[in-house]
Enzyme design. Structure first.
Site, PDB file in Angstrom:
ATOM      1  N   SER A 174       0.808  -1.113   0.027  1.00 11.40           N
ATOM      2  CA  SER A 174       0.018   0.169   0.023  1.00 11.40           C
ATOM      3  C   SER A 174       0.777   1.244   0.048  1.00 11.40           C
ATOM      4  O   SER A 174       1.805   1.151   0.478  1.00 11.40           O
ATOM      5  CB  SER A 174      -0.977   0.101   1.334  1.00 11.40           C
ATOM      6  OG  SER A 174      -1.565   1.208   1.544  1.00 11.40           O
ATOM      7  N   TYR A 185      -2.731  -0.776  10.614  1.00 10.35           N
ATOM      8  CA  TYR A 185      -2.411  -1.144   8.843  1.00 10.35           C
ATOM      9  C   TYR A 185      -1.129  -0.549   8.569  1.00 10.35           C
ATOM     10  O   TYR A 185      -0.462  -1.237   7.826  1.00 10.35           O
ATOM     11  CB  TYR A 185      -3.669  -0.697   8.388  1.00 10.35           C
ATOM     12  CG  TYR A 185      -3.679  -0.884   6.913  1.00 10.35           C
ATOM     13  CD1 TYR A 185      -3.931  -2.168   6.335  1.00 10.35           C
ATOM     14  CD2 TYR A 185      -3.279   0.133   6.011  1.00 10.35           C
ATOM     15  CE1 TYR A 185      -3.904  -2.493   4.947  1.00 10.35           C
ATOM     16  CE2 TYR A 185      -3.354  -0.112   4.535  1.00 10.35           C
ATOM     17  CZ  TYR A 185      -3.641  -1.354   4.115  1.00 10.35           C
ATOM     18  OH  TYR A 185      -3.601  -1.746   2.636  1.00 10.35           O
TER      19      TYR A 185
END
Length: 297
Positions: free
Chosen positions: A137, A150
């Site tokens: 990501s 995350y």
């Protein structure tokens, strides 16, 4: 040339789109997911109808991963590519996530990937070829508020992939990271929220910030047609189709502006790695197919 591909988390998000893109490109694909005969039965049937083969796998369980990779390689008649796509996200104040919450995130996003690579790497090393892809990501390179666990898991994933790039290069195994921005997929519907809300009052009005940011980002996504999740699947397929030794280590996929900044970070990182490794006389380890060890098995 057609490749034999395994992709985790094949049932939703980028997974389903990537399976279809790979099949359309002529590759053989095994998609893995949990509860193939349970809650994901319809998803499994849909992928099967496309032409994919399905294997039950829970990336949080070592025995399940080992059995799943073995079954997939047997069904495919070999193993060329593994796409580590399974992942979970979060939303909330970092302080409110308990250690157990963090463990749930890392079990999938980090430990799950380690399980998959440990199961697949011996086959790839033995055949002196293979490609490991990690769906990371932009938040594995740059932190944004309210995604704490995350962010941390994706930073860890990036480091994990960096080390495999170095340690597997002389065995002919390629490694590549794909760094998507935020896209409208079912991923956002399944975000983990903090277990501990007992500290919320002391945050005052700032407790409204995560929801406000989520709404604002959702509106921005809806207004940007360029931010199409299919482009992530296309980027993964393009990586696989690139010639051996010519694949970029990091590929960003984003049309919201953040990706442009992460590209700059990645360029600096690559220069730094090249400089440091060169100074230590091990720069060849950054290139796949460099001098192989005497015993490569």
């Amino acid at each position: 040339m057609a490749s034999k591909v395994v992709i985790t988390g094949a049932g939703g998000g980028f997974g389903k789109l990537t399976v279809k893109s790979l099949l359309d490109a002529g590759h053989q694909v095994v998609g893995t997911m949990r509860a193939v005969n349970g809650r994901n039965k319809e998803k499994a049937a849909e992928l099967t109808a496309m032409g994919a083969q399905i294997v039950e796998m829970d990336v949080t369980q070592t025995t399940s991963v080992e059995a799943g990779i073995k079954a997939a390689s047997e069904q495919l008649g070999g193993l060329d590519v593994v796409i580590n796509n399974a992942g979970v996200g979060v939303i909330g104040m970092q302080e409110h996530f308990t250690p157990e919450d963090w463990q749930k995130v890392f079990e999938v996003n980090v430990f799950g990937v380690q399980r998959v690579v440990r199961a697949a790497a011996p086959m790839m090393r033995a055949q002196q070829s293979g490609l490991l892809i990690y769906v990371s990501s932009l938040l594995g390179r740059m932190c944004m508020p309210f995604y704490g666990p995350y962010n941390a898991s994706k930073f860890a994933l990036e480091a994990l992939a960096e080390n495999y790039r170095i340690e597997l290069s002389s065995f002919g195994v390629e490694n590549a990271i794909v760094e998507p921005g935020g896209f409208e997929t079912e991923f956002f519907a399944n975000l983990i929220q903090p277990s501990d809300q007992g500290r919320a009052e002391s945050y005052g009005e700032f407790m409204e910030a995560p929801a406000q940011m989520g709404q604002s980002f959702g509106a921005a996504l809806a207004a940007n047609q360029e931010q199409d999740p299919q482009k992530v699947a296309d980027a993964i397929t393009s990586l696989i189709d690139m010639p051996r030794g010519k694949k970029p280590f990091r590929t960003t996929v984003d049309y919201m502006g953040m990706g442009d900044q992460v590209v700059k970070l990645n360029e600096v990182q690559e220069q730094a790695m090249s400089g440091v490794f060169g100074a230590f006389g091990i720069g060849n380890l950054l290139n796949v197919g460099s001098q192989a060890p005497a015993d490569s098995n």
